[in-house]
Structures are given as C-alpha cells and as structure tokens.
Design an enzyme around this catalytic site. Structure first.
Site, PDB file in Angstrom:
ATOM      1  N   ALA A  22      58.965  44.387  15.002  1.00  0.00           N
ATOM      2  CA  ALA A  22      59.869  45.131  14.120  1.00  0.00           C
ATOM      3  C   ALA A  22      60.189  46.471  14.765  1.00  0.00           C
ATOM      4  O   ALA A  22      59.405  47.002  15.554  1.00  0.00           O
ATOM      5  CB  ALA A  22      59.232  45.341  12.749  1.00  0.00           C
ATOM      6  N   ALA A  52      61.872  50.239  13.402  1.00  0.00           N
ATOM      7  CA  ALA A  52      62.447  51.087  12.366  1.00  0.00           C
ATOM      8  C   ALA A  52      62.737  52.461  12.958  1.00  0.00           C
ATOM      9  O   ALA A  52      62.563  52.689  14.159  1.00  0.00           O
ATOM     10  CB  ALA A  52      61.495  51.190  11.177  1.00  0.00           C
ATOM     11  N   ALA A  71      59.064  54.183  13.863  1.00  0.00           N
ATOM     12  CA  ALA A  71      58.112  53.487  14.731  1.00  0.00           C
ATOM     13  C   ALA A  71      58.595  52.091  15.102  1.00  0.00           C
ATOM     14  O   ALA A  71      59.529  51.549  14.508  1.00  0.00           O
ATOM     15  CB  ALA A  71      56.753  53.395  14.036  1.00  0.00           C
ATOM     16  N   GLN A  72      57.912  51.540  16.101  1.00  0.00           N
ATOM     17  CA  GLN A  72      58.166  50.183  16.569  1.00  0.00           C
ATOM     18  C   GLN A  72      56.825  49.456  16.588  1.00  0.00           C
ATOM     19  O   GLN A  72      55.800  50.042  16.920  1.00  0.00           O
ATOM     20  CB  GLN A  72      58.776  50.238  17.968  1.00  0.00           C
ATOM     21  CG  GLN A  72      59.376  48.932  18.454  1.00  0.00           C
ATOM     22  CD  GLN A  72      60.411  49.171  19.543  1.00  0.00           C
ATOM     23  OE1 GLN A  72      61.453  49.770  19.297  1.00  0.00           O
ATOM     24  NE2 GLN A  72      60.123  48.713  20.754  1.00  0.00           N
ATOM     25  N   VAL A  73      56.834  48.179  16.225  1.00  0.00           N
ATOM     26  CA  VAL A  73      55.586  47.417  16.105  1.00  0.00           C
ATOM     27  C   VAL A  73      55.556  46.295  17.132  1.00  0.00           C
ATOM     28  O   VAL A  73      56.521  45.513  17.252  1.00  0.00           O
ATOM     29  CB  VAL A  73      55.433  46.831  14.685  1.00  0.00           C
ATOM     30  CG1 VAL A  73      54.145  46.011  14.580  1.00  0.00           C
ATOM     31  CG2 VAL A  73      55.445  47.946  13.640  1.00  0.00           C
ATOM     32  N   ASP A  85      54.940  51.481  -1.953  1.00  0.00           N
ATOM     33  CA  ASP A  85      56.048  50.717  -1.373  1.00  0.00           C
ATOM     34  C   ASP A  85      55.663  49.250  -1.303  1.00  0.00           C
ATOM     35  O   ASP A  85      55.896  48.582  -0.301  1.00  0.00           O
ATOM     36  CB  ASP A  85      56.369  51.262   0.023  1.00  0.00           C
ATOM     37  CG  ASP A  85      57.697  50.751   0.566  1.00  0.00           C
ATOM     38  OD1 ASP A  85      58.594  50.462  -0.243  1.00  0.00           O
ATOM     39  OD2 ASP A  85      57.834  50.636   1.795  1.00  0.00           O
TER      40      ASP A  85
END
Length: 434
Positions: free
Chosen positions: A117, A119, A122-124, A275
């Site tokens: 993912a 965003a 951050a990046q995963v 969330d």
C-alpha cells in the site's frame, strides 16, 4: 556533526521549496476561482489534493469532524482519498539504511520491492526478518515530517490572516482547530507513538483475557520513529462476507466479537481505535479477529463515555427524552437547554438513520452517517451544545457498526437486540473502574 549540519541544511532547503510550491498552487487556485467561480468547498478539496500529504490529512480531518466544520466542507471532503503513487523502492531502501545503525541484511532477510500500500504519509512493504518471521514494514516517506511542519506553520499563518480579515468566518475557534489538527498529525508521523498504541491495546486484551481478538506484534528492534515493523496478518477483510465463511461459520459472531472488544476498550484502554472501518478489521485464517492500523486513536473523558453509553441505551428503547438529557451531559454547554424542544429535534433527526441504506455503508458510501452526525451537531448547536472533538469519532464508529451488522445479520440491531448483550458486557466493568 557534519551529518547533522547537512541534515539541517537539507530540511531548510525542503522547507523553502515547499513554501514556493504551496504559493504556486494557491496562486493557481486563486486564478481559477476568479475565472470560473467554482464552489469554494470543491476548490479547496482539489487544491488540498494537489498540495499532498499534510493537506490530504487535513481534508480527512475535516471529513471526520462535523462538530468543527461547516456541512458543505464535511460533505465535499468525503471524496478526499489518501491513495498516492508509490515512490521508488530505492528511496525506501535509502531511508531504511539511514534509520538503522547496522546493515539491513542483519535485520531483514528479504524485503518485497512492490509495496502492499502507498498513502500520503507512509508506504507499506512485506518483508521477512532474519529470524524467519513474516512482517510488514510501514515506512514514512522521505521528507514528510519536514513538509508537515512547514505546512502546519503555513496553515497557522493563514489562520491568523483569516481571523483578522474574515471575522464572520463560519469556522468556530480556528486557533483551537489548527492546534487539534497539529496534535493529531504530528502523532501520526511518530511511529513510536503508534507502536505504543498497539502495545496499550495488547495489554488491554491480556488484562481482559480476550483471546478472540489480536493486534500485530511490534518488533521494536526493527522499528524507529519513521519505521514500524509489525507481524504480518493473513486473512480477509471483514467487508467480504463470502470470503469470511472460509474461516468462520458465523461472520456475524466475528463482528460481535470485534464490537464487544471495541466497546470494552473505550473504558479499559488508554485510547480507542478511531478509524476502525471494515478495512482495518481482518478475519484471520485461524478464526480470530485482527485489529490493524492504530495511527488514529481517540480519547474521551469518563463522564463523556458514560453519557454516550446512556445515550445509546436510550436510543435502544427510543426514549428520546432520555437521549436529550444525555446529549446535554456529553456536550459542553453553559446555556439552559429546553429539553422538550431538544427531544423533538432528536426524534426528527434519527429518522435519517432509519432510512439509511446499510449496503452503501459497507461499500464505503458513508454519506448517510455523516449526514446524521452533522444533523446531530447542528441540533446541538441550536441548543447551545458543543461536543468534544473526539465525540464525532465515537458516534461514527458506533453507527458504522450498526449498519455493518444490518448487512451481516439483518435480524439483529446494534441499537436493539445486539445492544442488550453489548451493554450487559460493558456496564459492570464501567462501574468497577469509575
């Protein structure tokens, strides 16, 4: 020392470049407004998306805060999505090298170059530790923190100008709003704090002997302020009912387990997951429920939580008079409230909930919930009631659970049959800790 000086110089250059970029985007927005006269809320949303990370998060804050912002902005920012084009793996690798004081090969045996993912913050990436565990690495994108602080400084400056030149601006208490945004966003880029949120929730699960819900293990030795390494979960999202049936005979019971856990955490945990949409709930291959992504959490004072529970119990029996009393208790007001008029307004307002299409909620079309929340806020404002900033997060989560349950188990109702068990579970605990 020289590395530190170089780092400061790089951050300064980034700040200057960011201010220039922001000025150009705002100038273009001003020219567009002068020539085309688009709706202000639409222009602001599109401008925020062009400005990236900080402003996307600001837009999401607006979308989830009907207690703070005008209706047209809350509605418009529902479409502000936090999905960005992945940055090259070489940049991610360089940041990882910079964060750890030892070779990456001593920590990870493998890191997937294609992200799971990406965003704005951050990046995963999936990875494997040298000790064999499958993990996910949440990596803060380079320069995000510098951009964040630069942007927040710019927003603060703009706030002062607005307060000076637009005294009749509809936004109430701009300084307080900006401060709230700053607190939340600074926390979201501090992965040490997110790791602590996970650990707090883990302790809560252990304290309550809850073995049906799990959070990912945090690998502290492979984590920093900008890198968070966690256990990788395998399972399916709780948006996919057919897929859930592979791992449980009763998808509805999995949801009830998640709800009971979340309700109990409101009282027994330092903060609550703010969330917890279906994408952040997983049904794992072993049948347990996984809670993920603790970047956004909320906190409520005990008296607000007690009033909220009483409010939901009153809703369960459609006792609008009692709902009105508890709405006053959970709100912040010094004005005298006419409870009979408030009762009539609440009864009218909740017809929106009864008419909402639950399938739209599951698919991510949350307009009905946001409309209800904004109606509630407006009713409160008419009676001099102002809610705590995290109250909207709490109510939205409760209402989300209600609509989700109507899809999984139409014969039950969170505010009806199912609530009886939920309230029975959490009320005795409430009496013990307050």
């Amino acid at each position: 020392m020289r590395m530190s000086e170089n780092h400061l110089l790089l951050n300064s250059l980034r700040s200057i470049a960011r201010i220039g970029e922001t000025t150009l985007v705002l100038a273009a927005a001003g020219i567009r407004y002068a020539n085309q006269k688009p709706p202000t809320s639409l222009l602001v949303r599109e401008t925020f998306e062009k400005l990236g990370a900080t402003y996307i998060k600001l837009g999401q804050f607006i979308a989830s805060s009907p207690s703070l912002f005008p209706r047209e902005y809350v509605e418009e920012f529902q479409g502000c999505l936090d999905q960005t084009t992945p940055i090259p793996f070489s940049e991610i690798q360089a940041l990882l090298v910079d964060e750890f004081d030892r070779p990456l090969t001593e920590i990870f045996s493998h890191i997937e170059q294609k992200p799971l993912a990406s965003a704005s913050i951050a990046q995963v990436h999936a990875a494997t530790l040298v000790t064999g565990e499958d993990v996910v690495i949440k990596v803060q994108k380079p320069g995000v923190e510098t951009i964040l602080h630069t942007d927040l400084g710019f927003v603060h400056f703009a706030t002062k100008l607005l307060e000076r030149f637009v005294p009749k601006l509809k936004f109430a208490s701009l300084a307080a709003i900006v401060n709230e945004i700053k607190i939340r966003m600074v926390r979201e880029v501090d992965f040490i704090e997110e790791a602590q949120n996970i650990l707090d929730f883990q302790h809560f699960l252990e304290k309550t002997n809850n073995t049906q819900v799990v959070v990912p293990k945090v690998y502290a030795k492979a984590s920093t302020r900008r890198v968070l390494t966690m256990e990788r979960f395998y399972g399916v999202s709780m948006t996919n009912i057919d897929a859930m049936k592979q791992y449980t005979k009763d998808p509805a019971q999995a949801l009830i387990t998640a709800m009971n856990t979340w309700f109990a955490s409101l009282m027994l945990c330092k903060s609550f997951h703010a969330d917890l949409h279906a994408g952040n709930l997983m049904l794992l291959t072993d049948g347990r429920v996984g809670f993920i992504d603790f970047g956004i959490v909320g906190q409520l004072k005990p008296e607000v939580w007690q009033a909220s529970i009483s409010f939901m119990q009153a809703l369960q029996t459609t006792n609008y008079a009692l709902m009105a009393e508890n709405m006053v208790s959970m709100g912040m007001t010094h004005a005298k409230v006419d409870l009979k008029v408030l009762q009539a307004d609440i009864e009218k307002m909740f017809q929106t909930l009864l008419m909402a299409d639950p399938q739209k909620i599951i698919s991510g079309e949350t307009g009905d919930l946001n409309t209800l929340l904004m109606d509630m806020v407006q009713v409160g404002e008419r009676h001099g009631i102002r809610f705590p900033s995290d109250f909207a997060l709490l109510m939205k989560q409760m209402l989300y659970f209600d609509r989700f349950m109507q899809v999984l188990t139409p014969h039950m109702d969170l505010f009806g049959d199912a609530r009886l068990q939920l309230v029975a579970d959490v009320e005795p605990v409430s009496k013990l800790i307050h």
